[in-house]
Design a protein around this motif. Structure first.
Motif, PDB file in Angstrom:
ATOM      1  N   UNK A  50       0.778  -1.300  -0.300  1.00 38.85           N
ATOM      2  CA  UNK A  50       0.286   0.053  -0.089  1.00 38.85           C
ATOM      3  C   UNK A  50       0.514   0.980   0.119  1.00 38.85           C
ATOM      4  N   UNK A  51       1.268   1.330  -1.161  1.00 33.35           N
ATOM      5  CA  UNK A  51       2.076   2.903  -1.284  1.00 33.35           C
ATOM      6  C   UNK A  51       1.755   3.980  -0.700  1.00 33.35           C
ATOM      7  N   UNK A  52       1.891   5.346  -0.145  1.00 35.62           N
ATOM      8  CA  UNK A  52       1.704   6.283   0.384  1.00 35.62           C
ATOM      9  C   UNK A  52       0.311   7.017  -0.176  1.00 35.62           C
ATOM     10  N   UNK A  53      -1.051   7.400  -0.096  1.00 36.31           N
ATOM     11  CA  UNK A  53      -2.051   7.895  -0.198  1.00 36.31           C
ATOM     12  C   UNK A  53      -2.453   6.663  -1.508  1.00 36.31           C
ATOM     13  N   UNK A  54      -2.659   5.434  -1.604  1.00 38.26           N
ATOM     14  CA  UNK A  54      -2.721   4.791  -2.697  1.00 38.26           C
ATOM     15  C   UNK A  54      -3.379   3.671  -1.886  1.00 38.26           C
ATOM     16  N   UNK A  55      -4.347   2.288  -2.319  1.00 36.28           N
ATOM     17  CA  UNK A  55      -4.722   1.226  -1.597  1.00 36.28           C
ATOM     18  C   UNK A  55      -4.004   0.113  -1.579  1.00 36.28           C
ATOM     19  N   UNK A  56      -4.948  -0.797  -1.037  1.00 31.09           N
ATOM     20  CA  UNK A  56      -3.271  -1.951  -0.944  1.00 31.09           C
ATOM     21  C   UNK A  56      -3.539  -2.991  -1.979  1.00 31.09           C
ATOM     22  N   UNK A  57      -2.956  -2.506  -2.563  1.00 29.58           N
ATOM     23  CA  UNK A  57      -2.649  -4.018  -3.489  1.00 29.58           C
ATOM     24  C   UNK A  57      -1.652  -5.183  -4.206  1.00 29.58           C
ATOM     25  N   UNK A  58      -2.009  -6.168  -4.675  1.00 32.02           N
ATOM     26  CA  UNK A  58      -1.405  -7.262  -5.378  1.00 32.02           C
ATOM     27  C   UNK A  58       0.111  -6.792  -6.554  1.00 32.02           C
ATOM     28  N   UNK A  59      -0.888  -5.447  -7.549  1.00 34.69           N
ATOM     29  CA  UNK A  59      -0.644  -5.699  -8.729  1.00 34.69           C
ATOM     30  C   UNK A  59       1.265  -5.551  -8.764  1.00 34.69           C
ATOM     31  N   UNK A  60       2.052  -5.790  -9.588  1.00 31.28           N
ATOM     32  CA  UNK A  60       3.132  -5.019  -9.744  1.00 31.28           C
ATOM     33  C   UNK A  60       3.578  -3.604  -9.772  1.00 31.28           C
ATOM     34  N   UNK A  61       3.834  -3.121  -9.514  1.00 31.44           N
ATOM     35  CA  UNK A  61       4.936  -1.550  -9.467  1.00 31.44           C
ATOM     36  C   UNK A  61       6.445  -1.681  -9.193  1.00 31.44           C
ATOM     37  N   UNK A  62       6.820  -1.061  -9.885  1.00 33.29           N
ATOM     38  CA  UNK A  62       8.329   0.254  -9.055  1.00 33.29           C
ATOM     39  C   UNK A  62       8.185  -0.236  -7.215  1.00 33.29           C
ATOM     40  N   UNK A  63       7.345  -0.206  -6.332  1.00 27.33           N
ATOM     41  CA  UNK A  63       7.637   0.081  -5.289  1.00 27.33           C
ATOM     42  C   UNK A  63       7.085  -1.795  -4.918  1.00 27.33           C
ATOM     43  N   UNK A  64       6.501  -1.936  -5.517  1.00 27.45           N
ATOM     44  CA  UNK A  64       6.324  -3.665  -5.206  1.00 27.45           C
ATOM     45  C   UNK A  64       7.979  -4.083  -5.198  1.00 27.45           C
ATOM     46  N   UNK A  66      10.784  -2.948  -6.018  1.00 27.53           N
ATOM     47  CA  UNK A  66      11.720  -2.393  -4.531  1.00 27.53           C
ATOM     48  C   UNK A  66      11.798  -3.603  -3.471  1.00 27.53           C
ATOM     49  N   UNK A  67      10.241  -3.181  -2.616  1.00 21.01           N
ATOM     50  CA  UNK A  67      10.107  -4.017  -1.546  1.00 21.01           C
ATOM     51  C   UNK A  67      10.802  -5.874  -1.448  1.00 21.01           C
ATOM     52  N   UNK A  68       9.761  -6.507  -2.924  1.00 19.19           N
ATOM     53  CA  UNK A  68       9.694  -7.542  -3.076  1.00 19.19           C
ATOM     54  C   UNK A  68      11.095  -7.991  -3.318  1.00 19.19           C
ATOM     55  N   UNK A  69      12.352  -7.474  -4.183  1.00 16.35           N
ATOM     56  CA  UNK A  69      13.742  -8.241  -4.075  1.00 16.35           C
ATOM     57  C   UNK A  69      14.006  -7.326  -2.328  1.00 16.35           C
ATOM     58  N   UNK A  70      14.019  -6.218  -2.009  1.00 19.19           N
ATOM     59  CA  UNK A  70      15.002  -6.505  -1.105  1.00 19.19           C
ATOM     60  C   UNK A  70      14.721  -7.558  -0.194  1.00 19.19           C
ATOM     61  N   UNK A  71      13.225  -7.883  -0.148  1.00 22.58           N
ATOM     62  CA  UNK A  71      12.206  -9.283   0.606  1.00 22.58           C
ATOM     63  C   UNK A  71      13.235 -10.754   0.283  1.00 22.58           C
ATOM     64  N   UNK A  72      13.318 -11.024  -0.889  1.00 26.26           N
ATOM     65  CA  UNK A  72      14.494 -12.036  -1.290  1.00 26.26           C
ATOM     66  C   UNK A  72      15.604 -12.075  -1.409  1.00 26.26           C
ATOM     67  N   UNK A  73      16.202 -11.086  -1.271  1.00 28.16           N
ATOM     68  CA  UNK A  73      17.993 -10.601  -0.874  1.00 28.16           C
ATOM     69  C   UNK A  73      17.724 -11.478   0.742  1.00 28.16           C
ATOM     70  N   UNK A  74      16.910 -10.383   2.017  1.00 24.74           N
ATOM     71  CA  UNK A  74      16.661 -11.545   3.084  1.00 24.74           C
ATOM     72  C   UNK A  74      16.766 -12.787   3.339  1.00 24.74           C
ATOM     73  N   UNK A  75      15.240 -12.709   2.691  1.00 27.40           N
ATOM     74  CA  UNK A  75      14.882 -14.070   2.586  1.00 27.40           C
ATOM     75  C   UNK A  75      16.609 -15.346   1.613  1.00 27.40           C
ATOM     76  N   UNK A  76      16.762 -15.081   1.307  1.00 24.34           N
ATOM     77  CA  UNK A  76      17.940 -15.805   0.477  1.00 24.34           C
ATOM     78  C   UNK A  76      19.606 -16.099   1.769  1.00 24.34           C
ATOM     79  N   UNK A  77      19.463 -14.489   2.656  1.00 24.64           N
ATOM     80  CA  UNK A  77      20.867 -14.440   3.505  1.00 24.64           C
ATOM     81  C   UNK A  77      20.363 -15.285   4.590  1.00 24.64           C
ATOM     82  N   UNK A  78      19.334 -15.224   5.126  1.00 27.96           N
ATOM     83  CA  UNK A  78      18.781 -16.399   6.896  1.00 27.96           C
ATOM     84  C   UNK A  78      18.193 -17.237   5.783  1.00 27.96           C
TER      85      UNK A  78
END
Length: 149
Positions: A50-64, A66-78
């Motif tokens: 849910x980007x600021x000022x927008x409703x929650x979504x599962x759609x691909x977006x640059x913000x999503x 970016x977040x998913x990329x960092x989450x993938x890296x964190x999960x891979x490290x852990x």
């Protein structure tokens, strides 16, 4: 990066994803059943952003992405595993700081008997498997994964 929470009304577990870009969370999305195979082995969880000022979504977006990329890296490290191979219960274990087994999940429908055998060098036969995995068939009759991959 992941925090475990209970929904105040339903009591359902969900994981919040800490980041500086948008509100993000992972919720459990139960499978239809263990005997029913979903197309492409879709995980049993969903990432919402849910980007600021927008409703929650599962759609691909640059913000999503970016977040998913960092989450993938964190999960891979852990855990040493890719994010899509983890089920929701394993993500909860990571959020609680518990170890997750490093063994890869078994995907249904990828039977090695469908391998196309090719002649290899040095008296070995090489099988090309789906997803570009290779298995080497030794003359002794043993099968082993190609360590070069």
């Amino acid at each position: 990066m992941l925090n475990l929470h209970h929904h105040p009304r339903t009591g359902q577990l969900y994981l919040t994803v800490r980041n500086d870009f948008a509100k993000a969370w992972i919720e459990h999305y139960p499978r239809l059943g263990d005997h029913l195979e979903r197309l492409g082995e879709i995980p049993d969880w969903r990432l919402w952003v849910a980007p600021p000022g927008r409703p929650a979504s599962r759609q691909k977006s640059p913000t999503r992405l970016l977040i998913e990329s960092r989450l993938r890296a964190w999960v891979l490290r852990r855990s040493g595993r890719c994010l899509p191979t983890l089920v929701f219960a394993e993500l909860v274990q990571l959020a609680e700081g518990k170890p997750v087994s490093a063994a890869p999940r078994v995907y249904h429908g990828r039977d090695e008997s469908y391998a196309r055998w090719k002649s290899g060098s040095f008296g070995k036969t090489v099988a090309t498997l789906p997803r570009n995995r290779l298995i080497i068939h030794e003359n002794s009759g043993e099968y082993r994964a190609n360590p070069d991959l």
